[in-house]
Design an enzyme around this catalytic site. Structure first.
Site, PDB file in Angstrom:
ATOM      1  N   LEU A 223       0.871  -1.173   0.000  1.00 38.57           N
ATOM      2  CA  LEU A 223       0.000   0.000   0.000  1.00 38.57           C
ATOM      3  C   LEU A 223       0.906   1.220   0.000  1.00 38.57           C
ATOM      4  O   LEU A 223       1.926   1.233   0.715  1.00 38.57           O
ATOM      5  CB  LEU A 223      -0.910   0.024   1.230  1.00 38.57           C
ATOM      6  N   ASP A 224       0.540   2.228  -0.802  1.00 35.16           N
ATOM      7  CA  ASP A 224       1.398   3.414  -0.804  1.00 35.16           C
ATOM      8  C   ASP A 224       1.329   4.102   0.552  1.00 35.16           C
ATOM      9  O   ASP A 224       0.450   3.835   1.377  1.00 35.16           O
ATOM     10  CB  ASP A 224       1.007   4.363  -1.940  1.00 35.16           C
ATOM     11  N   THR A 225       2.240   4.992   0.782  1.00 33.19           N
ATOM     12  CA  THR A 225       2.423   5.565   2.116  1.00 33.19           C
ATOM     13  C   THR A 225       1.171   6.252   2.641  1.00 33.19           C
ATOM     14  O   THR A 225       0.822   6.121   3.822  1.00 33.19           O
ATOM     15  CB  THR A 225       3.593   6.559   2.104  1.00 33.19           C
TER      16      THR A 225
ATOM     17  N   THR B 127      -1.970   5.672   1.740  1.00 34.52           N
ATOM     18  CA  THR B 127      -3.162   4.826   1.720  1.00 34.52           C
ATOM     19  C   THR B 127      -3.255   4.036   3.017  1.00 34.52           C
ATOM     20  O   THR B 127      -2.262   3.453   3.488  1.00 34.52           O
ATOM     21  CB  THR B 127      -3.130   3.871   0.521  1.00 34.52           C
TER      22      THR B 127
END
Length: 369
Positions: free
Chosen positions: A233-235, A237
């Protein structure tokens, strides 16, 4: 007739009587009891306490008879010393056997029993010679309940081993080789760990970060077994991310071949036309190819603020953000609410929980394990 000399001698002896027949102290000088115990009668006189000799283990002169007293108690272990057993035969000790004698004796015993057949002792309980573990014990260790509850599962024909339903108790299985299922779901019988973390915003999806930022590894630092994350998961999200040490399961959950679906909630700003959902399902052209959503719906609307749900099976980087931005609706906040059959539920942000055996079985069923 009593004389004054009798009183003097009585006073010196500590007694009321002055003659030899009085009850004088036998320790006093000139006591008649000492005289009777002396050499006059020919019997040995018992020594007074101050006249007794104590053996303290010194190198004194020769003594008559065996030594007694505190020295023997000290040698006998009263203060931790080795105990000495009484010797017979006038104090003579038995000669110690040499090491060569013991070695020859052991060698003769080996030669004597070398050609004799080995005797196999019977097992202490029936079935001990069989390999593996009892099925109900394996199920209980995997978290399916007590042994009695697992026996009831077998009685109800809900357990299968290697594709065959088990109909009798006492079956032995190998947890490392046999495939065990309960109600069609695979049972994780080995020492695998499965966790679900509600990742907060700002946490990097790595187990270690060289820049010192907060990462996933900070939530599992007290685990003895090395864990790794399933996907990313991106930072910014938030939402559910799985952690495990089961390499094959993690590989299948992230491989496009198995198409495991992920569900997201996105906060966007409208107005939102009706054809947005159809456009996302048909596919949107991105710089690295088409991206299609499996499902789209509006969850909540407050004026121009919309909360939409997007489900897709792709796992490319920032896929949801890029799709909605390409459609003209940049994402303000994004949360992943489900990874395959595992939902986030009411799990709080930053909390780590262990998956149940049923959830693990659902994951394995999702990827054909």
């Amino acid at each position: 007739m009593r004389s004054s000399s009798g009183r003097n001698s009585g006073n010196n002896g500590g007694s009321r009587g002055g003659n030899s027949g009085g009850r004088g102290n036998y320790r006093g000088a000139g006591n008649s009891r000492d005289d009777r115990q002396g050499g006059g009668s020919g019997r040995p006189r018992n020594p007074r306490p101050e006249e007794r000799k104590y053996d303290v283990g010194g190198s004194g002169g020769p003594s008559d008879g065996p030594k007694r007293g505190r020295g023997a108690a000290a040698r006998g272990g009263a203060k931790g010393g080795p105990k000495q057993s009484p010797q017979r035969g006038g104090g003579r000790t038995a000669p110690a056997r040499s090491r060569e004698y013991d070695a020859r004796t052991e060698e003769r015993n080996r030669e004597r029993y070398a050609n004799k057949p080995e005797i196999k002792t019977p097992k202490t309980f029936p079935g001990a010679e069989q390999e593996g573990e009892r099925l109900q014990k394996v199920l209980a260790r995997a978290g399916m309940g007590s042994r009695r509850a697992c026996e009831e599962l077998i009685e109800q024909a809900r357990v299968e081993v290697n594709g065959e339903i088990v109909l009798e108790q006492g079956m032995r299985v190998d947890p490392k080789k046999d495939e065990i299922k309960v109600d069609g779901l695979t049972v994780a019988t080995q020492s695998y760990l499965f966790f679900a973390l509600n990742k907060p915003a700002g946490v990097v999806s790595t187990m270690e970060d060289p820049d010192g930022r907060q990462c996933l590894g900070d939530y599992v630092t007290n685990r003895e077994t090395r864990l790794f994350h399933v996907g990313r998961l991106d930072t910014e999200t938030e939402g559910i991310i799985l952690l495990t040490n089961h390499g094959e399961l993690a590989h299948r959950l992230t491989h496009p071949k198995y198409g495991v679906k992920k569900t997201y909630l996105a906060a966007i700003t409208g107005p939102l036309p009706r054809e947005v959902g159809k456009m996302l399902k048909e596919g949107i052209q991105l710089e690295d190819g088409y991206a299609r959503a499996d499902h789209f719906r509006v969850v909540e609307q407050t004026g121009k603020n919309y909360l939409v749900e997007v489900t897709l099976h792709e796992g490319r980087k920032h896929i949801v953000r890029r799709m909605l931005a390409e459609a003209g609706f940049p994402v303000e906040k994004l949360v992943r609410t489900a990874f395959g059959p595992i939902g986030l539920g009411d799990q709080k942000s930053g909390w780590l929980r262990r998956l149940t055996n049923t959830e693990v079985g659902m994951l394995m069923k999702e990827v054909g394990m």
